[in-house]
Design a protein around this motif. Structure first.
Motif, PDB file in Angstrom:
ATOM      1  N   SER A  72       2.373  -0.132   0.345  1.00  0.00           N
ATOM      2  CA  SER A  72       2.057  -1.293  -0.671  1.00  0.00           C
ATOM      3  C   SER A  72       3.759  -1.702  -0.987  1.00  0.00           C
ATOM      4  N   ILE A  73       3.912  -3.101  -1.630  1.00  0.00           N
ATOM      5  CA  ILE A  73       5.054  -3.384  -2.286  1.00  0.00           C
ATOM      6  C   ILE A  73       4.960  -3.182  -3.735  1.00  0.00           C
ATOM      7  N   GLN A  74       5.811  -2.426  -4.524  1.00  0.00           N
ATOM      8  CA  GLN A  74       5.623  -2.156  -5.806  1.00  0.00           C
ATOM      9  C   GLN A  74       6.360  -3.250  -6.566  1.00  0.00           C
ATOM     10  N   LYS A  75       7.478  -3.740  -5.990  1.00  0.00           N
ATOM     11  CA  LYS A  75       8.471  -4.663  -6.915  1.00  0.00           C
ATOM     12  C   LYS A  75       9.189  -5.560  -6.092  1.00  0.00           C
ATOM     13  N   ILE A  86      19.895 -11.463  -1.471  1.00  0.00           N
ATOM     14  CA  ILE A  86      19.320 -10.029  -1.021  1.00  0.00           C
ATOM     15  C   ILE A  86      18.005 -10.020  -1.872  1.00  0.00           C
ATOM     16  N   PHE A  87      17.134  -9.779  -0.858  1.00  0.00           N
ATOM     17  CA  PHE A  87      15.783  -9.584  -1.514  1.00  0.00           C
ATOM     18  C   PHE A  87      15.445  -8.001  -1.539  1.00  0.00           C
ATOM     19  N   VAL A  88      15.290  -7.339  -2.540  1.00  0.00           N
ATOM     20  CA  VAL A  88      15.127  -5.804  -2.350  1.00  0.00           C
ATOM     21  C   VAL A  88      13.635  -5.744  -2.776  1.00  0.00           C
ATOM     22  N   PHE A  89      12.837  -5.145  -1.919  1.00  0.00           N
ATOM     23  CA  PHE A  89      11.392  -4.729  -1.897  1.00  0.00           C
ATOM     24  C   PHE A  89      11.316  -3.325  -2.176  1.00  0.00           C
ATOM     25  N   THR A  90      10.870  -3.059  -3.319  1.00  0.00           N
ATOM     26  CA  THR A  90      10.478  -1.467  -3.540  1.00  0.00           C
ATOM     27  C   THR A  90       9.076  -1.131  -2.964  1.00  0.00           C
ATOM     28  N   SER A  91       9.142  -0.268  -2.014  1.00  0.00           N
ATOM     29  CA  SER A  91       7.903  -0.315  -1.322  1.00  0.00           C
ATOM     30  C   SER A  91       7.521   1.182  -1.288  1.00  0.00           C
ATOM     31  N   LYS A  92       6.280   1.320  -1.241  1.00  0.00           N
ATOM     32  CA  LYS A  92       5.510   2.583  -1.506  1.00  0.00           C
ATOM     33  C   LYS A  92       5.097   3.037   0.108  1.00  0.00           C
ATOM     34  N   PHE A  93       5.798   4.122   0.285  1.00  0.00           N
ATOM     35  CA  PHE A  93       5.218   4.760   1.646  1.00  0.00           C
ATOM     36  C   PHE A  93       4.374   5.926   1.154  1.00  0.00           C
ATOM     37  N   LYS A  94       3.620   6.644   2.284  1.00  0.00           N
ATOM     38  CA  LYS A  94       2.851   7.514   1.917  1.00  0.00           C
ATOM     39  C   LYS A  94       3.486   8.869   0.982  1.00  0.00           C
ATOM     40  N   ASN A  95       4.685   9.169   1.415  1.00  0.00           N
ATOM     41  CA  ASN A  95       5.389  10.311   0.892  1.00  0.00           C
ATOM     42  C   ASN A  95       6.750  10.168  -0.024  1.00  0.00           C
ATOM     43  N   ASN A 377       4.281 -13.632  -4.689  1.00  0.00           N
ATOM     44  CA  ASN A 377       5.593 -12.881  -5.152  1.00  0.00           C
ATOM     45  C   ASN A 377       6.004 -13.076  -6.448  1.00  0.00           C
ATOM     46  N   ALA A 378       5.480 -13.947  -7.256  1.00  0.00           N
ATOM     47  CA  ALA A 378       5.861 -13.679  -8.844  1.00  0.00           C
ATOM     48  C   ALA A 378       5.283 -12.547  -9.475  1.00  0.00           C
ATOM     49  N   TYR A 379       4.226 -11.861  -8.932  1.00  0.00           N
ATOM     50  CA  TYR A 379       3.452 -10.767  -9.314  1.00  0.00           C
ATOM     51  C   TYR A 379       4.395  -9.675  -9.291  1.00  0.00           C
ATOM     52  N   LEU A 380       5.349  -9.896  -8.179  1.00  0.00           N
ATOM     53  CA  LEU A 380       6.081  -8.417  -7.755  1.00  0.00           C
ATOM     54  C   LEU A 380       7.401  -8.478  -8.701  1.00  0.00           C
ATOM     55  N   MET A 381       7.572  -9.515  -9.472  1.00  0.00           N
ATOM     56  CA  MET A 381       8.872  -9.537 -10.135  1.00  0.00           C
ATOM     57  C   MET A 381       8.689  -9.063 -11.515  1.00  0.00           C
TER      58      MET A 381
END
Length: 400
Positions: A72-75, A86-95, A377-381
């Motif tokens: 998922s995308i966290q932020k 620059i768009f920085v997507f903090t993303s959750k991977f399994k590990n 995307n506003a929810y990810l800010m």
């Protein structure tokens, strides 16, 4: 029940492309779905030479082999470095958590892709919170973990927070935002106790669940807990689905002094969801077909729709807030930039012309009552519940 808000929000956010922000999300979605040709089409000429389809495939394969599958995308954070964004997507991977940085040039083409380790999100206290004014203690509601924020100054006022759809934690965490934590801390800074707790569906993944088991029974237990702790003025504050259900609960409990409804849907939820899908340009034919059949009462009760059986959705219709608001003291708030519970629902409430209902529309606020555009995307800010919303709730409680 896991769909309605969360799944529609995060899956649909990745197919909504027009602005620079949406081009970046579209590019990321192409990587996640392994549609490398699509990613190539979004790239600048220089980027195409540096990162071919084969190289992209190798990079993504290496990332997932090292860190596990994308979850998922966290932020989302946006950094301006003219002529680049620059768009920085903090993303959750399994590990692990990774920052995926996607650079867009002035010609609206992807000009850079970079992966780096990300720090776990740390909640920042809103400016309107006075942490010295209250204490917070752990509490259980029908064995669900929760928190009770208690003002240091004696008070008779207490509020129970009722979640929106999905398997929410006690803070109603969505991306980097913690809607219920903001509200709890904001109200307790103003001498109002607040009880919040994890939602049952955070633990119980049951497609056969009813709204009574999902929400109502736990709220009734929370009322008992506050009453036993000598709070004499108990209010219910529901968000989205929680706002839809709150008036019914206030009718069956004699201990509720008033209700606060944040973005309450008032139409049948299948109509609300169909509008969401239309706004997001999500043309998933299977989902749309099921929702339309549900709307026309043509779906078998055991057919699964968005993570719950059809009988769950049929049952929800009995709890429409319009059936339970008469004579109730209620504060009803909407955000103008809310694409999930929209002005259609706001206008229905306004047309009731009921003087016991205080209804207000906030300019520029999203479904989370944060400042933002009318976009998933506003929810990810990273943001906080608007201070004017907190003040409006405090004023309503003090007046009642």
């Amino acid at each position: 029940m896991r769909k309605f808000i969360l799944i529609i929000l995060f899956l649909s956010a990745l197919i909504f492309a027009s602005s620079l922000e949406d081009i970046a999300t579209d590019y990321l979605n192409a990587l996640i779905t392994e549609n490398y040709q699509k990613a190539l089409e979004l790239s600048s000429e220089i980027m195409k030479k540096q990162l071919s389809v084969e190289k992209m495939k190798n990079i993504w394969t290496q990332i997932t082999a090292t860190y596990g599958n994308f979850e998922s995308i966290q932020k989302l954070e946006i950094v301006q470095k003219p002529p680049y964004t620059i768009f920085v997507f903090t993303s959750k991977f399994k590990n692990a958590l990774l920052n995926i940085s996607i650079t867009i040039n002035k010609d609206k083409k992807v000009d850079g892709l970079f992966f780096s380790p990300a720090q776990k999100f740390t909640y920042k206290i809103p400016r309107y919170v006075k942490t010295e004014s209250f204490i917070e203690k752990d509490i259980k509601v029908n064995n669900l973990p929760g928190k009770l924020t208690i003002p240091k100054e004696k008070t008779e006022y207490a509020v129970i927070l009722i979640h929106g759809s999905g398997p929410n934690d006690m803070d109603e965490t969505i991306g980097p935002n913690k809607v219920f934590k903001d509200i709890a801390y904001g109200l307790s800074s103003n001498n109002i106790a607040v009880l919040r707790y994890d939602k049952r569906t955070l633990y119980q993944k049951d497609m056969d669940i009813s709204i009574k088991k999902e929400v109502i029974n736990d709220v009734l237990e929370a009322i008992k807990i506050l009453k036993n702790q000598n709070f004499s003025r108990i209010f219910l504050l529901g968000h989205s689905l929680g706002a839809y259900i709150a008036p019914y609960i206030a009718n069956i409990s004699k201990d509720v002094s008033g209700i606060i409804l944040l973005a309450p849907p008032v139409r049948n939820l299948e109509d609300v969801i169909l509008d969401q899908l239309n706004f997001l340009k999500n043309n998933n034919e299977e989902i749309i077909k099921k929702l339309k059949a549900l709307k026309e009462n043509k779906l078998d009760e055991d057919e699964v729709v968005l993570g719950a059986k059809a009988k769950y959705w049929y049952d929800l219709r009995k709890y429409n807030p319009l059936n339970y608001l008469k004579g109730k003291k209620a504060l009803i708030l909407f955000g103008k930039n809310d694409y999930q519970v929209t002005l259609k629902d706001y206008e229905i409430f306004k047309n009731l012309k009921d003087e016991t209902l205080k209804i207000k529309l906030f300019e520029g606020l999203t479904h989370l009552f944060t400042t933002g555009e009318k976009s998933p995307n506003a929810y990810l800010m990273e943001n906080h519940v608007n201070v004017d919303v907190i003040n409006e709730i405090v004023k309503f409680i003090n007046e009642n």
